[in-house]
Enzyme design. Structure first.
Site, PDB file in Angstrom:
ATOM      1  N   ARG A   1      -0.242   1.491  16.617  1.00 22.17           N
ATOM      2  CA  ARG A   1      -0.643   2.873  15.820  1.00 22.17           C
ATOM      3  C   ARG A   1      -0.685   4.110  16.463  1.00 22.17           C
ATOM      4  NH1 ARG A   1       0.734  -0.487  12.006  1.00 22.17           N
ATOM      5  NH2 ARG A   1      -0.943  -1.572  10.815  1.00 22.17           N
TER       6      ARG A   1
ATOM      7  N   ASP B   1       0.803  -1.354   0.036  1.00 17.46           N
ATOM      8  CA  ASP B   1      -0.008   0.159  -0.039  1.00 17.46           C
ATOM      9  C   ASP B   1       0.846   1.340  -0.075  1.00 17.46           C
ATOM     10  OD1 ASP B   1      -1.583  -2.277   0.720  1.00 17.46           O
ATOM     11  OD2 ASP B   1      -2.987  -0.818   1.749  1.00 17.46           O
TER      12      ASP B   1
ATOM     13  N   ASP C   1      -7.381   0.966  11.262  1.00 12.09           N
ATOM     14  CA  ASP C   1      -6.184   1.678  11.585  1.00 12.09           C
ATOM     15  C   ASP C   1      -6.453   3.245  11.078  1.00 12.09           C
ATOM     16  OD1 ASP C   1      -4.545  -0.246  12.809  1.00 12.09           O
ATOM     17  OD2 ASP C   1      -3.880  -0.832  10.797  1.00 12.09           O
TER      18      ASP C   1
ATOM     19  N   SER D   1      -2.209  -9.592   3.904  1.00  8.13           N
ATOM     20  CA  SER D   1      -1.741  -8.690   4.467  1.00  8.13           C
ATOM     21  C   SER D   1      -1.081  -8.722   5.927  1.00  8.13           C
ATOM     22  CB  SER D   1      -2.895  -7.481   4.610  1.00  8.13           C
ATOM     23  OG  SER D   1      -2.365  -6.377   5.445  1.00  8.13           O
TER      24      SER D   1
END
Length: 409
Positions: free
Chosen positions: A95, A14, A124, A176
């Protein structure tokens, strides 16, 4: 000259696509920011060169491993926070730290915007953007997955290949993954069918439990006020302690979880998680709390744990709510000091012993043998009072039925 955008960068599919896309879409200068939270040996090698070849002006890498474990993992562990009954929040905890340091990098560079590679379907995006809102509400936020025309990972793979950017994702293995010192998550591909077992080849932190050693291993974990401080009586810092437990638990296949969870945006998703050392820490911490906390405090602690898990999962780390919960949890952890022994065998872990100077367990009271401290006759009065409400209700119900029966006659 276009705006300077600081991109949260991993070098994966990504974000590899986002660098050239930002240049094309916004005419932006892109500064990549990568957080080292323990992705694994060699995972960040060549990342700066890759970012520059993708079109970034530079790539900043910060070693956040110590801060991640000390200030994010351990508080969540002390809280006992578990989401969806089995998810130990590995991605969720990383995160807010990554986004906070990304904002700091943007401030230093004088950037006008920050960007991330989170999809519009996931959690996220919320975790990143709530951090931006709390720490840098003036910066523009760019979320390419909510803007570009790519429909899925297949389109991204074709795009980055056309740009000459190498990535590990392929159409055959479109998984992923997200790894840090605490865990590794796996999503996508065959895992999108919850009826199918996760293939063995995706696991990177845990070995096949069926092939684990035939003799069990015993490990002792020591805590001080709820924080793990030693393994087998050897004092260790946060990073070394977690790495030690990851290696041991991983060798025995401990720490795998296959979870169908409720995403914050409203849908269910399936993720496969590996949390080897974390699984041991949660098991040991839970048993030590059971030894030293009274019943009512344990009940309160369990309630706070659910609140804390939702807070972390939903990205509300930088909030007064989290600070208040931390303060309450800290008061419950004052006596969570001691050691717990765990036995590991073929993907499982069981308690082999626990001790604490603050233990509320007293053998003289709990024994089934002869004792001189407990008068068993006292239980009769206790049961009478404890069951008094039940007895009164039953008596009144019987009286009502008698009256109804009499009236019918």
């Amino acid at each position: 000259m276009g705006p300077l955008v600081v991109l949260a960068y991993s070098g994966g599919l990504d974000t590899s696509a986002i660098v050239p896309w930002l240049r094309e879409r916004y005419g932006a200068r892109v500064l990549c920011f990568a957080a080292d939270v323990g992705q694994g040996a060699g995972e960040l090698d060549g990342l700066v060169d890759k970012a520059k070849r993708s079109g970034a002006v530079d790539c900043v890498i910060e070693d956040l491993r110590e801060e991640f474990v000390r200030d994010f993992v351990f508080p969540t562990l002390r809280a006992g926070a578990v989401y969806a009954r089995t998810y130990l929040l590995g991605t969720s905890m990383a995160r807010p730290l990554t986004a906070a340091r990304q904002v700091a990098a943007a401030r230093r560079a004088g950037a006008q915007a920050v960007a991330h590679g989170c999809t519009g379907k996931g959690n996220d995006q919320v975790r990143f953007e709530l951090t931006y809102a709390a720490l840098a509400p003036d910066l523009q936020v760019i979320a390419p997955w909510r803007e570009w025309d790519f429909k899925g990972r297949e389109d991204l793979i074709a795009y980055v290949k056309a740009k000459g950017v190498p990535v590990q994702a392929t159409l055959e293995k479109p998984y992923s993954t997200d790894r840090n010192l605490w865990h590794c998550s796996h999503e996508g591909g065959i895992l999108e069918d919850p009826s199918l077992e996760a293939p063995e080849h995706i696991f990177v932190m845990t070995g096949d439990p069926a092939k684990a050693p035939d003799a069990p291993a015993v490990v002792q974990i020591s805590f001080d006020a709820g924080t793990p401080v030693a393994v087998d009586n050897q004092p260790l810092g946060p990073v070394a302690l977690l790495e030690t437990l990851n290696e041991l638990a991983g060798a025995y296949g401990v720490g795998r979880a296959d979870v169908v969870e409720d995403r914050l945006v409203g849908m269910k998703s399936r993720g496969v998680y590996e949390t080897p050392g974390g699984t041991l820490l949660y098991a040991a911490h839970r048993e030590l709390e059971q030894l030293v906390l009274d019943r009512r405090t344990l009940r309160l602690k369990d309630e706070l744990a659910l609140r804390y898990a939702d807070l972390v999962y939903d990205g509300r780390w930088w909030s007064p709510e989290r600070e208040a919960l931390d303060a309450a949890i800290a008061s419950t952890q004052r006596h969570v000091t001691g050691t717990v022994r765990l036995k590991l065998f073929k993907g499982n872990t069981t308690v082999a012993g626990r001790e604490s100077p603050y233990a509320l367990y007293q053998p003289s009271y709990a024994t089934f043998g002869k004792d001189n401290v407990y008068n068993q006759m006292d239980a009769e009065g206790f049961i009478h009072l404890y069951g008094l409400a039940t007895k009164i209700a039953a008596g009144l119900e019987a009286e009502r039925e008698r009256r109804i029966g009499a009236a019918a006659d």
